[in-house]
Every structure is written in C-alpha cells, then in structure tokens.
Design a protein around this motif. Structure first.
Motif, PDB file in Angstrom:
ATOM      1  N   ASP A 136       6.108   5.964   5.163  1.00 17.04           N
ATOM      2  CA  ASP A 136       5.847   6.758   4.709  1.00 17.04           C
ATOM      3  C   ASP A 136       6.933   7.573   4.235  1.00 17.04           C
ATOM      4  O   ASP A 136       7.440   7.843   5.589  1.00 17.04           O
ATOM      5  CB  ASP A 136       5.023   6.641   6.041  1.00 17.04           C
ATOM      6  CG  ASP A 136       3.979   8.008   5.105  1.00 17.04           C
ATOM      7  OD1 ASP A 136       3.966   9.373   5.125  1.00 17.04           O
ATOM      8  OD2 ASP A 136       2.962   8.477   6.059  1.00 17.04           O
ATOM      9  N   TRP A 180       1.473   4.386   1.982  1.00 17.59           N
ATOM     10  CA  TRP A 180       1.220   5.118   2.563  1.00 17.59           C
ATOM     11  C   TRP A 180       2.209   6.166   3.417  1.00 17.59           C
ATOM     12  O   TRP A 180       3.235   6.950   2.725  1.00 17.59           O
ATOM     13  CB  TRP A 180       1.814   4.496   4.117  1.00 17.59           C
ATOM     14  CG  TRP A 180       0.693   3.633   4.727  1.00 17.59           C
ATOM     15  CD1 TRP A 180       0.957   2.092   4.157  1.00 17.59           C
ATOM     16  CD2 TRP A 180      -0.743   3.907   5.018  1.00 17.59           C
ATOM     17  NE1 TRP A 180      -0.446   1.818   4.304  1.00 17.59           N
ATOM     18  CE2 TRP A 180      -1.229   2.336   5.319  1.00 17.59           C
ATOM     19  CE3 TRP A 180      -1.406   4.542   5.823  1.00 17.59           C
ATOM     20  CZ2 TRP A 180      -2.768   2.267   6.178  1.00 17.59           C
ATOM     21  CZ3 TRP A 180      -2.503   4.322   6.678  1.00 17.59           C
ATOM     22  CH2 TRP A 180      -2.360   3.366   5.756  1.00 17.59           C
ATOM     23  N   CYS A 219      -3.880   6.231   4.097  1.00 17.55           N
ATOM     24  CA  CYS A 219      -3.576   5.736   2.240  1.00 17.55           C
ATOM     25  C   CYS A 219      -4.083   6.124   1.100  1.00 17.55           C
ATOM     26  O   CYS A 219      -5.008   6.320   0.853  1.00 17.55           O
ATOM     27  CB  CYS A 219      -4.307   3.815   2.246  1.00 17.55           C
ATOM     28  SG  CYS A 219      -3.472   2.702   1.535  1.00 17.55           S
ATOM     29  N   GLY A 278       3.035   0.456  -3.525  1.00 16.52           N
ATOM     30  CA  GLY A 278       3.607   0.866  -2.954  1.00 16.52           C
ATOM     31  C   GLY A 278       4.772   1.354  -2.385  1.00 16.52           C
ATOM     32  O   GLY A 278       5.442   1.685  -3.334  1.00 16.52           O
ATOM     33  N   GLN A 312       0.991  -1.255   0.002  1.00 20.31           N
ATOM     34  CA  GLN A 312      -0.185  -0.611   0.026  1.00 20.31           C
ATOM     35  C   GLN A 312       0.909   0.984  -0.114  1.00 20.31           C
ATOM     36  O   GLN A 312       2.200   1.348   0.447  1.00 20.31           O
ATOM     37  CB  GLN A 312      -0.742   0.055   0.950  1.00 20.31           C
ATOM     38  CG  GLN A 312      -1.602  -0.972   0.602  1.00 20.31           C
ATOM     39  CD  GLN A 312      -3.042  -1.002   2.656  1.00 20.31           C
ATOM     40  OE1 GLN A 312      -2.432  -0.656   3.675  1.00 20.31           O
ATOM     41  NE2 GLN A 312      -3.751  -1.555   1.862  1.00 20.31           N
ATOM     42  N   ASP A 368       3.635   1.308  11.794  1.00 22.73           N
ATOM     43  CA  ASP A 368       2.230   2.292  11.068  1.00 22.73           C
ATOM     44  C   ASP A 368       3.767   3.727  11.357  1.00 22.73           C
ATOM     45  O   ASP A 368       4.016   3.855  12.542  1.00 22.73           O
ATOM     46  CB  ASP A 368       1.200   2.642  12.303  1.00 22.73           C
ATOM     47  CG  ASP A 368       0.916   3.561  11.168  1.00 22.73           C
ATOM     48  OD1 ASP A 368       0.979   4.105  11.070  1.00 22.73           O
ATOM     49  OD2 ASP A 368      -0.407   3.275  11.292  1.00 22.73           O
ATOM     50  N   LYS A 387       3.307   6.259  12.422  1.00 21.69           N
ATOM     51  CA  LYS A 387       2.396   7.571  12.641  1.00 21.69           C
ATOM     52  C   LYS A 387       2.929   7.124  14.031  1.00 21.69           C
ATOM     53  O   LYS A 387       2.847   8.035  15.094  1.00 21.69           O
ATOM     54  CB  LYS A 387       0.257   7.295  12.265  1.00 21.69           C
ATOM     55  CG  LYS A 387       0.383   8.199  11.366  1.00 21.69           C
ATOM     56  CD  LYS A 387      -1.052   7.589  10.767  1.00 21.69           C
ATOM     57  CE  LYS A 387      -2.202   6.819  11.050  1.00 21.69           C
ATOM     58  NZ  LYS A 387      -1.497   5.941   9.911  1.00 21.69           N
ATOM     59  N   ASP A 445       6.198   1.053   6.868  1.00 26.17           N
ATOM     60  CA  ASP A 445       4.981   1.074   5.885  1.00 26.17           C
ATOM     61  C   ASP A 445       5.236   2.041   5.276  1.00 26.17           C
ATOM     62  O   ASP A 445       4.948   2.509   4.069  1.00 26.17           O
ATOM     63  CB  ASP A 445       4.160   1.999   6.871  1.00 26.17           C
ATOM     64  CG  ASP A 445       3.721   2.978   7.439  1.00 26.17           C
ATOM     65  OD1 ASP A 445       4.989   3.764   7.117  1.00 26.17           O
ATOM     66  OD2 ASP A 445       3.076   3.505   7.909  1.00 26.17           O
TER      67      ASP A 445
END
Length: 156
Positions: free
Chosen positions: A38, A19, A24, A30, A17, A73, A75, A36
C-alpha cells in the motif's frame, strides 16, 4: 509543531490485489512489495515517523526480517507507527497525501480511503486529506508501470 514528508513507489504486478489508502481498489493489477504494498500508507507512515524524527518504516519494519512482515496489512503498520509517535508524546494535527497513478481512476475511492485512514490512526476524518493525480503519461507512472505516493504530516 513538527512536519514530516514521505514518499513511496511500487511497481505494478500481476496476481496481486491493489491496496491503496487501506482499501482494496478494483483493478487488473496490484502492487509488488514485501507487505501488501500500500504505497499511500507507506508514504504516510514515513511522513509521520519523519515528523517525530523516528527514521522510516524500512527501519522499524524491515523486509529482511524473514517472513515477519511478508504480506502484512499496511494498516497494521500505520497503527503501530501512531502508537510509537503517541508514546513519544506527539499527536497528529493533519496529513495531506497525493497518489500519482495514471490508472486506475481513484476519485470514487478517495472518501473511503480518508475514512479508513482516519479510523486506523484514531483521528477525525477532517484531519486526513487524500488527492489523486496522473503524470500526464510521463515517466513510469504515466507508462502505467507503477504508482507513487507523497505525504506530509503535521504532529503537535
């Protein structure tokens, strides 16, 4: 006041994915990475840590610690970074971030990214700016091989 700068880059990868900025983004590819991937949050974490002279996310959350951060994640990493700098006596004044991506087009997702980042950091959305640009088909970003992100953060 203290200023920090962050930069990160990740290559595109299939079966992952995308991110960016804690959300998302619908896209066929991805980004490759231990977490992830990001890229925006990683650059932002480095900017915040840099402003506090607290090294970088690779130091605090290494990809060599077995599976502890694998697939995490980003975050969560940003929340931890904010807790560390607050414990050191700093607060975010504002941050300004730029995502460099030839594709996908990110304009429709920027308000949600700003809101998500503000919520994660526990600040007002007016303290978070996110921009997107292309590289006019130049370099690895222009060839759609990956995405880069830059961030600056002001701590008080």
């Amino acid at each position: 006041m203290r200023i920090g700068f962050g930069y990160d880059v990740h290559a595109f990868a299939p079966n992952r994915q995308l991110w960016l900025g804690g959300i998302c983004v619908p896209y066929e590819l991805g980004l490759d990475g231990h977490s992830d991937a990001d890229v925006l949050i990683h650059a932002l974490c480095d900017a915040i840590l840099g402003a506090a002279a607290m090294r970088d996310i690779g130091y605090h959350f290494p990809d060599t610690k077995g599976n502890e951060y694998e697939g995490i994640d980003s975050k969560i990493l940003l929340r931890r970074v904010m807790a560390m700098v607050r414990e050191a006596g700093y607060e975010l004044g504002n941050c300004d971030c730029t995502i460099c991506a030839q594709a996908p087009k990110l304009l429709p997702y920027i308000p949600q990214m700003q809101q998500t980042l503000a919520e994660v950091m526990g600040v007002d959305v007016s303290q978070v700016n996110v921009k997107a640009t292309t590289t006019e088909h130049l370099g690895f970003v222009g060839r759609k091989e990956g995405i880069a992100a830059y961030a600056i953060a002001l701590l008080t």
